[in-house]
Motif scaffolding. Structure first.
Motif, PDB file in Angstrom:
ATOM      1  N   LEU A   4       0.827  -1.205   0.000  1.00 36.44           N
ATOM      2  CA  LEU A   4       0.000   0.000   0.000  1.00 36.44           C
ATOM      3  C   LEU A   4       0.863   1.257   0.000  1.00 36.44           C
ATOM      4  O   LEU A   4       0.586   2.214  -0.729  1.00 36.44           O
ATOM      5  CB  LEU A   4      -0.932  -0.009   1.213  1.00 36.44           C
ATOM      6  CG  LEU A   4      -1.914   1.149   1.330  1.00 36.44           C
ATOM      7  CD1 LEU A   4      -2.841   1.158   0.126  1.00 36.44           C
ATOM      8  CD2 LEU A   4      -2.713   1.039   2.603  1.00 36.44           C
ATOM      9  N   SER A   5       1.925   1.270   0.758  1.00 35.65           N
ATOM     10  CA  SER A   5       2.840   2.415   0.803  1.00 35.65           C
ATOM     11  C   SER A   5       3.505   2.631  -0.545  1.00 35.65           C
ATOM     12  O   SER A   5       3.630   3.763  -1.031  1.00 35.65           O
ATOM     13  CB  SER A   5       3.903   2.218   1.886  1.00 35.65           C
ATOM     14  OG  SER A   5       3.308   2.121   3.151  1.00 35.65           O
ATOM     15  N   LEU A   6       3.954   1.548  -1.177  1.00 32.25           N
ATOM     16  CA  LEU A   6       4.579   1.664  -2.492  1.00 32.25           C
ATOM     17  C   LEU A   6       3.591   2.164  -3.543  1.00 32.25           C
ATOM     18  O   LEU A   6       3.934   2.969  -4.404  1.00 32.25           O
ATOM     19  CB  LEU A   6       5.163   0.313  -2.914  1.00 32.25           C
ATOM     20  CG  LEU A   6       6.419  -0.134  -2.167  1.00 32.25           C
ATOM     21  CD1 LEU A   6       6.804  -1.546  -2.596  1.00 32.25           C
ATOM     22  CD2 LEU A   6       7.553   0.831  -2.415  1.00 32.25           C
ATOM     23  N   LEU A   7       2.369   1.696  -3.458  1.00 30.90           N
ATOM     24  CA  LEU A   7       1.336   2.134  -4.392  1.00 30.90           C
ATOM     25  C   LEU A   7       1.076   3.633  -4.241  1.00 30.90           C
ATOM     26  O   LEU A   7       0.956   4.350  -5.237  1.00 30.90           O
ATOM     27  CB  LEU A   7       0.050   1.329  -4.161  1.00 30.90           C
ATOM     28  CG  LEU A   7      -1.116   1.653  -5.082  1.00 30.90           C
ATOM     29  CD1 LEU A   7      -0.748   1.346  -6.526  1.00 30.90           C
ATOM     30  CD2 LEU A   7      -2.344   0.878  -4.677  1.00 30.90           C
ATOM     31  N   ILE A   8       1.032   4.116  -3.017  1.00 38.04           N
ATOM     32  CA  ILE A   8       0.813   5.546  -2.768  1.00 38.04           C
ATOM     33  C   ILE A   8       1.978   6.357  -3.314  1.00 38.04           C
ATOM     34  O   ILE A   8       1.781   7.415  -3.938  1.00 38.04           O
ATOM     35  CB  ILE A   8       0.594   5.806  -1.265  1.00 38.04           C
ATOM     36  CG1 ILE A   8      -0.755   5.225  -0.842  1.00 38.04           C
ATOM     37  CG2 ILE A   8       0.659   7.292  -0.948  1.00 38.04           C
ATOM     38  CD1 ILE A   8      -1.025   5.275   0.636  1.00 38.04           C
ATOM     39  N   LEU A   9       3.204   5.893  -3.122  1.00 38.12           N
ATOM     40  CA  LEU A   9       4.372   6.601  -3.654  1.00 38.12           C
ATOM     41  C   LEU A   9       4.367   6.643  -5.173  1.00 38.12           C
ATOM     42  O   LEU A   9       4.684   7.666  -5.781  1.00 38.12           O
ATOM     43  CB  LEU A   9       5.655   5.939  -3.141  1.00 38.12           C
ATOM     44  CG  LEU A   9       6.003   6.199  -1.680  1.00 38.12           C
ATOM     45  CD1 LEU A   9       7.209   5.366  -1.272  1.00 38.12           C
ATOM     46  CD2 LEU A   9       6.260   7.670  -1.450  1.00 38.12           C
TER      47      LEU A   9
END
Length: 87
Positions: A4-9
């Protein structure tokens, strides 16, 4: 959580790149936008009367009298009837 963090970045980076591309396109030399005068010309009798009033060609009294005449003519040509209401 990591995914989820990578997707947001990735989405944030895509947004930044998109905004930079739009700004670069906007800053490029472009010829100025020209709008024809006919676009702003009155399209109805009411519009003509309003333009004459704003330009000071007719008085407020003349405008009101003319609009009353237009309303009377419109009532005669296209009377308003309410469905289900009989006199």
């Amino acid at each position: 959580m990591l995914i989820l963090s990578l997707l947001i970045l990735v989405l944030a980076a895509a947004c930044v790149l998109a905004v930079r591309g739009v700004r670069a396109d906007a800053s490029a030399e472009a010829e100025p936008l020209t709008i024809p005068e006919a676009l702003f010309a009155p399209q109805s009798l009411e519009g003509v009367l309003c333009a004459q009033l704003m330009d000071g060609e007719i008085t407020r009294r003349q405008y009101v009298r003319s609009m009353a005449g237009i309303a009377a003519r419109d009532e005669e040509r296209h009377p308003l009837t309410v469905p289900g209401y009989d006199d």
